[in-house]
Scaffold this active site. Structure first.
Site, short mmCIF file in Angstrom:
data_model
loop_
_atom_site.label_atom_id
_atom_site.label_comp_id
_atom_site.label_asym_id
_atom_site.label_seq_id
_atom_site.Cartn_x
_atom_site.Cartn_y
_atom_site.Cartn_z
CB SER A 56 -18.42 -57.06 -47.02
OG SER A 56 -17.10 -57.35 -45.49
CE1 TYR A 102 -18.81 -52.35 -47.25
CE2 TYR A 102 -18.80 -52.75 -45.00
CZ TYR A 102 -18.66 -53.00 -46.38
OH TYR A 102 -17.75 -53.97 -47.06
#
Length: 273
Positions: free
Chosen positions: A133, A146
């Site tokens: 990501s 995260y």
């Protein structure tokens, strides 16, 4: 190879589903794996092999790899796509949830990778594509766990690449930006449930409003189909790059995080994210 054998994890929706469809359309022998097999009828109808897989379970992971090797004799491409976003203040998120986030997003990748490497080493070829990501290169409020997993996946992939290159195995990292998927719903639901009340409530409400606005019916979001096509092209490329930063906001956000002083980027992240 005319018909490479490909395994895509997290294939029940979004990026994973689109990637499996793209690869099958390009002639690959595609396997799509996820926990919710009932959500993969579309893949089955297209001739894609559908398997149950829980990336946090050793036996499930081993059974998945063994079945593909038994049926096809090889696995040429592993696409580690399974993952989710768990948002909440560090103070509020239970350690059990933080551990599960790590288990899915990092150790799940490691489980599948360890299982495919012996056969890839034997055939002296293969690709391992890890879906990271832009969140592995920049940061947002309430995303500590995260971001920790995505930063970890970046380092894991770099070290892995050095280890396996001598065996003809390529390691590629895909770093998506804002994608039209169910990721935001899960992240915001977790954020609301975990930190919607208490000392962080006001900041959380602002975060939910901003992220909700970004991900709700936004025509600028990168479509999961678009990203799936790109991953499919990378998977079948003879000479892929080590990284692909792609999708809405990814390149400018990562560039700013890299060149701006941390305090300045902090202000931008609080204001816009």
């Amino acid at each position: 190879m005319s018909q490479p054998v490909v395994l895509v994890t997290g294939a029940s929706s979004g990026i994973g589903e689109s990637t499996a469809i793209k690869l099958a359309a390009q002639g690959a022998i595609a396997y799509g794996a996820a926990r919710h097999v009932d959500k993969m009828q579309k893949l089955a109808d297209l001739g894609i092999h559908v398997l149950h897989l829980d990336v946090t379970d050793d036996d499930s992971a081993r059974s998945t790899i063994d079945q593909i090797l038994e049926e096809q004799g090889r696995i040429d491409i592993l696409i580690n796509n399974a993952g989710y976003g768990s948002y909440g203040a560090v103070e509020d998120v239970p350690i059990e949830e933080a551990r599960h986030q790590l288990d899915v997003n990092v150790l799940g990748v490691a489980r599948l990778t360890k299982l495919v490497l012996p056969s890839m080493r034997y055939q002296r070829s293969g690709k391992i594509i890890n879906i990271a990501s832009m969140g592995g290169k920049m940061w947002t409020p309430f995303g500590a766990y995260y971001h920790a997993t995505k930063y970890a996946l970046e380092g894991f992939s770099d070290a892995l690449r050095l280890e396996v290159e001598p065996f003809g195995i390529k390691v590629v990292v895909i770093e998506p930006g804002a994608i039209e998927s169910n990721w935001s719903n899960i992240a915001l639901d977790n954020l609301r449930k975990t930190s919607g009340n208490g000392p962080y409530a006001e900041a959380v409400a602002q975060q939910i409003k901003k992220l909700g606005s970004l991900y709700s019916h936004n025509p600028l979001l990168t479509k999961s189909v678009t990203l799936g096509r790109k991953i499919g092209r990378v998977a079948l490329s003879a000479k892929p790059r080590t990284r692909y930063l792609t999708g809405l906001g990814a390149k400018p956000a990562v560039f700013l995080a890299k060149v701006l002083p941390n305090r300045v980027f902090d202000k931008l992240s609080r204001r816009f994210m």
